[in-house]
Design a protein around this motif. Structure first.
Motif, mmCIF file in Angstrom:
data_model
loop_
_atom_site.group_PDB
_atom_site.id
_atom_site.type_symbol
_atom_site.label_atom_id
_atom_site.label_comp_id
_atom_site.label_asym_id
_atom_site.label_seq_id
_atom_site.Cartn_x
_atom_site.Cartn_y
_atom_site.Cartn_z
ATOM 1 N N ARG A 90 25.433 -53.436 4.987
ATOM 2 C CA ARG A 90 24.965 -52.080 4.671
ATOM 3 C C ARG A 90 26.110 -51.086 4.515
ATOM 4 N NH1 ARG A 90 19.319 -51.296 4.453
ATOM 5 N NH2 ARG A 90 20.121 -49.306 3.745
ATOM 6 N N TYR A 91 27.321 -51.509 4.869
ATOM 7 C CA TYR A 91 28.474 -50.597 4.746
ATOM 8 C C TYR A 91 28.591 -50.102 3.307
ATOM 9 C CZ TYR A 91 33.170 -48.694 5.121
ATOM 10 O OH TYR A 91 34.248 -47.851 5.108
ATOM 11 N N GLY A 92 28.685 -48.788 3.152
ATOM 12 C CA GLY A 92 28.879 -48.220 1.815
ATOM 13 C C GLY A 92 27.652 -48.280 0.934
ATOM 14 N N THR A 93 26.456 -48.427 1.535
ATOM 15 C CA THR A 93 25.242 -48.512 0.709
ATOM 16 C C THR A 93 24.206 -47.460 1.087
ATOM 17 O OG1 THR A 93 24.115 -50.065 2.198
ATOM 18 C CG2 THR A 93 25.507 -51.036 0.486
ATOM 19 N N SER A 94 24.494 -46.625 2.096
ATOM 20 C CA SER A 94 23.467 -45.712 2.606
ATOM 21 C C SER A 94 24.109 -44.452 3.193
ATOM 22 C CB SER A 94 22.682 -46.444 3.709
ATOM 23 O OG SER A 94 21.941 -45.539 4.473
ATOM 24 N N GLY A 130 29.291 -43.014 4.466
ATOM 25 C CA GLY A 130 28.411 -41.875 4.157
ATOM 26 C C GLY A 130 28.211 -40.915 5.318
ATOM 27 N N VAL A 131 28.238 -41.421 6.565
ATOM 28 C CA VAL A 131 28.027 -40.540 7.734
ATOM 29 C C VAL A 131 29.274 -39.718 8.084
ATOM 30 C CG1 VAL A 131 26.150 -41.807 8.872
ATOM 31 C CG2 VAL A 131 28.513 -42.478 9.289
ATOM 32 N N GLY A 132 30.395 -40.023 7.415
ATOM 33 C CA GLY A 132 31.636 -39.300 7.715
ATOM 34 C C GLY A 132 32.526 -40.120 8.637
ATOM 35 N N SER A 133 33.700 -39.601 8.912
ATOM 36 C CA SER A 133 34.666 -40.322 9.764
ATOM 37 C C SER A 133 34.142 -40.386 11.204
ATOM 38 C CB SER A 133 36.011 -39.600 9.755
ATOM 39 O OG SER A 133 35.846 -38.328 10.357
ATOM 40 N N ALA A 168 19.716 -43.026 -2.055
ATOM 41 C CA ALA A 168 20.341 -42.155 -3.062
ATOM 42 C C ALA A 168 21.860 -42.227 -3.013
ATOM 43 C CB ALA A 168 19.882 -40.718 -2.835
ATOM 44 N N TYR A 169 22.423 -42.854 -1.972
ATOM 45 C CA TYR A 169 23.876 -42.955 -1.812
ATOM 46 C C TYR A 169 24.501 -43.745 -2.953
ATOM 47 C CZ TYR A 169 28.411 -43.844 0.302
ATOM 48 O OH TYR A 169 29.760 -43.906 0.537
ATOM 49 N N PRO A 170 25.578 -43.365 -3.551
ATOM 50 C CA PRO A 170 26.360 -42.147 -3.281
ATOM 51 C C PRO A 170 26.133 -41.047 -4.331
ATOM 52 C CG PRO A 170 27.735 -43.699 -4.473
ATOM 53 C CD PRO A 170 26.340 -44.310 -4.406
ATOM 54 N N ASP A 171 25.251 -41.317 -5.300
ATOM 55 C CA ASP A 171 25.174 -40.421 -6.473
ATOM 56 C C ASP A 171 24.446 -39.111 -6.221
ATOM 57 O OD1 ASP A 171 26.526 -42.368 -7.934
ATOM 58 O OD2 ASP A 171 24.660 -43.444 -8.330
ATOM 59 N N GLU A 172 23.436 -39.149 -5.315
ATOM 60 C CA GLU A 172 22.677 -37.927 -5.033
ATOM 61 C C GLU A 172 22.642 -37.720 -3.531
ATOM 62 O OE1 GLU A 172 18.759 -38.563 -6.576
ATOM 63 O OE2 GLU A 172 19.581 -39.339 -8.446
ATOM 64 N N PRO A 173 22.341 -36.473 -3.091
ATOM 65 C CA PRO A 173 22.236 -36.247 -1.644
ATOM 66 C C PRO A 173 21.062 -37.011 -1.041
ATOM 67 C CG PRO A 173 22.201 -34.169 -2.886
ATOM 68 C CD PRO A 173 22.115 -35.271 -3.885
ATOM 69 N N CYS A 174 21.110 -37.208 0.270
ATOM 70 C CA CYS A 174 20.010 -37.872 0.983
ATOM 71 C C CYS A 174 18.705 -37.112 0.721
ATOM 72 C CB CYS A 174 20.328 -37.886 2.479
ATOM 73 S SG CYS A 174 18.978 -38.499 3.483
ATOM 74 N N GLU A 185 26.147 -47.797 15.945
ATOM 75 C CA GLU A 185 27.501 -48.356 15.738
ATOM 76 C C GLU A 185 28.182 -47.696 14.540
ATOM 77 O OE1 GLU A 185 24.870 -50.213 16.430
ATOM 78 O OE2 GLU A 185 25.411 -51.664 17.998
ATOM 79 N N GLY A 186 27.403 -47.358 13.530
ATOM 80 C CA GLY A 186 27.963 -46.702 12.345
ATOM 81 C C GLY A 186 28.608 -45.371 12.691
#
Ligand code: SF4
Length: 186
Positions: A47-51, A57-60, A132-138, A149-150
């Protein structure tokens, strides 16, 4: 800021109707973060980089920690599920839906008690069929529940700090959830 006693009692009364196994109240400054958890996401999670509910997507990790520390406190809880074979990932993951439902119910209880919340749980968000990640906002930022964990949180250390069992036996799956809360009326 400490949660008022009457609100805590109301919440704990409502919780008694839910299948929560253990819970604890913790200061947000005691949540254990580590950038190392993030590398496990990056290297091992599909799921990394897909949501928007997962890294990046959640930030650092620093941004996640800062977001968490803006809350007054955190309620940590577990639910459990019995499986026939704990090594069977598919069977284990099939039990997650029940835990996610309980997480949403607990989040609603805190909101009924006039708390602003941030819920974290065991899965990446599955509200939309395609994120919608990464093209549009949630599409539902108030409803989506990011993965613990994310956020860079070390769950075994969280268990240690709260005195909650990390594992509950051979064929028992233990799921963790967190509700960060902030008084709306302060
Ligand atoms: S609510 Fe939809 S857009 Fe937002 S994180 Fe969940 S799946 Fe993605």
């Amino acid at each position: 800021m400490k949660i008022q006693k009457d609100r805590k009692i109301n919440i704990e009364e409502k919780l008694s109707e839910l299948p929560v196994v253990q819970y604890a109240w913790l200061a947000c400054s005691d949540i254990p973060f580590s950038a190392r958890v993030r590398s496990i996401c990056r290297e091992e999670c599909p799921r990394y980089g897909t949501s928007w509910a997962c890294p990046p997507g959640v930030g650092s990790v620093e941004a996640c920690q800062k977001r968490c520390e803006a809350y007054d406190g955190v309620f940590v809880f577990t639910t459990v599920a019995e499986v026939t074979d704990a090594a069977n990932m598919e069977e284990m993951l099939a039990t997650r839906g029940e835990h996610e439902m309980v997480t949403r119910q607990i989040r609603d209880i805190f909101q009924e008690e006039a708390f602003e919340t941030l819920a974290l749980s065991g899965e990446s968000c599955a509200i939309c069929q395609t994120c919608a990640y990464p093209d549009e906002p949630c599409r539902c930022p108030d409803q989506m529940i990011p993965c613990i964990e994310g956020y860079g949180i070390v769950v075994p250390l969280l268990a240690e700090k709260t005195g909650i069992e990390f594992m509950n036996g051979g064929n028992i799956v233990t799921w963790f959830g967190m509700i960060l809360y902030k008084c709306q009326d302060k």
